[in-house]
Design a protein around this motif. Sequence first.
Motif, mmCIF file in Angstrom:
data_model
loop_
_atom_site.group_PDB
_atom_site.id
_atom_site.type_symbol
_atom_site.label_atom_id
_atom_site.label_comp_id
_atom_site.label_asym_id
_atom_site.label_seq_id
_atom_site.Cartn_x
_atom_site.Cartn_y
_atom_site.Cartn_z
ATOM 1 N N THR A 89 -6.077 69.082 20.927
ATOM 2 C CA THR A 89 -5.512 68.641 19.641
ATOM 3 C C THR A 89 -5.625 69.708 18.550
ATOM 4 O O THR A 89 -5.340 69.437 17.385
ATOM 5 C CB THR A 89 -6.204 67.348 19.146
ATOM 6 N N VAL B 74 -14.394 73.398 14.898
ATOM 7 C CA VAL B 74 -14.256 74.857 15.029
ATOM 8 C C VAL B 74 -15.079 75.546 13.944
ATOM 9 O O VAL B 74 -15.812 76.504 14.192
ATOM 10 C CB VAL B 74 -12.767 75.275 14.916
ATOM 11 N N SER B 75 -14.949 75.022 12.723
ATOM 12 C CA SER B 75 -15.648 75.616 11.582
ATOM 13 C C SER B 75 -17.157 75.618 11.793
ATOM 14 O O SER B 75 -17.834 76.626 11.578
ATOM 15 C CB SER B 75 -15.293 74.820 10.319
ATOM 16 N N ASN C 57 -12.238 69.404 18.957
ATOM 17 C CA ASN C 57 -10.964 68.688 18.893
ATOM 18 C C ASN C 57 -10.426 68.573 17.483
ATOM 19 O O ASN C 57 -9.495 67.807 17.212
ATOM 20 C CB ASN C 57 -11.120 67.300 19.529
ATOM 21 N N ASP C 58 -11.031 69.297 16.563
ATOM 22 C CA ASP C 58 -10.614 69.267 15.166
ATOM 23 C C ASP C 58 -11.115 70.563 14.528
ATOM 24 O O ASP C 58 -12.096 71.142 14.993
ATOM 25 C CB ASP C 58 -11.261 68.057 14.472
ATOM 26 N N MET C 59 -10.441 71.011 13.463
ATOM 27 C CA MET C 59 -10.827 72.276 12.849
ATOM 28 C C MET C 59 -12.213 72.191 12.191
ATOM 29 O O MET C 59 -12.861 73.218 11.997
ATOM 30 C CB MET C 59 -9.777 72.684 11.827
ATOM 31 N N ALA C 60 -12.672 70.989 11.865
ATOM 32 C CA ALA C 60 -14.035 70.863 11.339
ATOM 33 C C ALA C 60 -15.038 71.298 12.409
ATOM 34 O O ALA C 60 -16.032 71.975 12.116
ATOM 35 C CB ALA C 60 -14.309 69.420 10.905
ATOM 36 N N VAL D 177 -11.649 63.410 17.653
ATOM 37 C CA VAL D 177 -10.371 64.024 17.269
ATOM 38 C C VAL D 177 -10.085 63.824 15.779
ATOM 39 O O VAL D 177 -9.669 64.751 15.092
ATOM 40 C CB VAL D 177 -9.215 63.426 18.111
ATOM 41 N N LEU D 178 -10.331 62.610 15.290
ATOM 42 C CA LEU D 178 -9.989 62.303 13.897
ATOM 43 C C LEU D 178 -11.258 62.049 13.084
ATOM 44 O O LEU D 178 -11.935 61.044 13.279
ATOM 45 C CB LEU D 178 -9.070 61.077 13.850
ATOM 46 N N ILE D 179 -11.555 62.993 12.198
ATOM 47 C CA ILE D 179 -12.767 62.904 11.380
ATOM 48 C C ILE D 179 -12.385 62.311 10.022
ATOM 49 O O ILE D 179 -11.518 62.854 9.330
ATOM 50 C CB ILE D 179 -13.365 64.309 11.157
#
Lengths: 337, 299
Positions: B116, B100-101, B95-98, B70-72
């Motif tokens: 999230t 998704v990217s 769980n994070d836009m990274a 969740v938290l990179i």
Amino acid sequence: MSSANVPELVCPAGSLPALKKAVDAGADCVYVGLRNATNARNFTGLNFSDAQLREGIAHAHRAGSKVLLALNTYPQTHNAAEWTAAVDAAAELGMDALILADPGLMQYARDTHPQLRLHLSVQGSATSYEAINFYHRHFGIQRAVLPRVLSLPQVEHVIAHTPVEIEVFGFGGLCVMVEGRCALSAYATGESPNCNGACSPGSHVRWEQTERGMETRLNGILIDRFGDDERAGYPTLCKGRFEVQDETYYAIEEPTSLNTLELLPTLAAAGVRAIKIEGRQRSPAYVEQVTRVWRAALDRLRTDPEHYAVQPGWMATLNKVSEGQSHTLGAYYRPWK
Amino acid sequence: MKLALGPHQYYWPRQAMLAFYASIADTPVDIVYLGESVCSRRHELRLDDWLDVAAMLTAAGKEVVLSSLVLIESESDLKTLRRLVGQAEFCVEANDMAAVSLLDAAGRDDWVAGPTLNIFNPQTLALMQSMGARRWVMPPEMSREAAVALRAGCATPPELEVTAYGRLPLAYSARCFTARHFNLQKDTCEFRCLGHTDGLRLRTREGNPFLTLNGIQTQSARIHNLLADLPSLQAADAQVLRLLPQGDDMIGIIDLFHQAVQGTLSGPTAFERSRALMTDEACNGFWHGRAGVEQYVRT
């Protein structure tokens, strides 16, 4: 240090008087919100009407300052039109940039008003260059505000890997959770920063003098209890005293303010492009005092970087307005974690 | 309606974790989310171990999804993420836009949009779908009403997954609250989470359980339980129910959900039975658009 390397000073304004104080005290940018759930400081008596925005923008632009509009909550299906209307209004008013968190809203802004400058809000929870570059690639964001979770070397690493300007928090209330990833307030009260623009909302707060001391409650949940010799603080959920394994303490975070004056040369050298001051819910007097100190510090950094040192007078002023009269470097300083 | 076992949020010793997933193979859950989503310092199982567990569960007929952190915070977090996205065998929960990217850039069209990602409206959900999301886990703080409205606004709504059981993951921080409790720094935390099967309970000064400290994650103390809300889950067209693993009798909880979904047990009866298996009070406020801490019974 050349002036190009000195970060912009981004100051909070919860009202028109606060905006004027910030601008007159030397803010490069002022960030503001509308009087509804479109921004993360949706408190009674705060924020701007359209007429006040017009006056504020005119005042700022006359002084060479910029005005940024925070639309940094997440629109819901039934009320999304309020957010897109705010984007349209911002374009019409000549806002210098929009601070957004929701990708759908970013796409709307990008498609409808391609000339608008977009910043990624801290509520977007982008903590890596991969996440930030995603928003750059898809929506052309020009600046990102980092959540208060990265250490200094991690901030430097992000900057080295993105074309997006990086803004960091420099001073003010310390949100200890990753912004945009916290539903504690929603759990306790039903109102959240993400959806309602409110954390530990005043409508759910109760103060009660009891035999055991002054008790502060949030929706009935005891957040803290204070003795006669203690100053009772606002029941912000994550800054209360709780019991963990029979030990009572500030289990999440003490009431304290972030203050990075001493890190300023390092942040500037790392390539940080803007320093954000927290506090749209604070008074115009607060905004003026804090802005003056940070303007002085940034000017010192520009004119005499070799001899930059935190002045005792600066600290004395900031101490007076800090939560619990104490400071922390937060996550920039790794052992804090 | 399918049952999913959500990502394991606690830090259990390697053997305990492997034994837990071995026991899951024989349960009626359809989907299992695997991997470390909470803390990058947790290494009892590394990605290769998770892939082994995934292979075992796939052989047992389960759909396996690998959940991302969740938290990179660091380059090594990104390195792990790239490996996760780079493997082609299992689909990934972003769980994070990274994440998704990277999934978008890799051209994958089979991923799950995690809880999230802050998807609160049809525009954002449609964007995620255009990048390859095929299932959406709604944020725990979202209400039934909001989820129904959102999906009604979609041209072709993806599968909806609703968190239906477990302590609610409420917040994430740079700071490790478990290490802090033991006066340790995060970097030298001595892996104290290992000793706490269900996290550390945080109580108010009146002794009421309020939250749960689980490393950098803060959870509810109460257990979110939507067994009694099964009719409204069905009416909301929730295709997947997410049950979050805990130290209590998960096999028993899975069985009750299975019976309720199959209709061999009524939701309210299953809920009453589940209370005997739960170590904390129940709550369901979020689903009803109220404070999450509430246990709400419609009258």
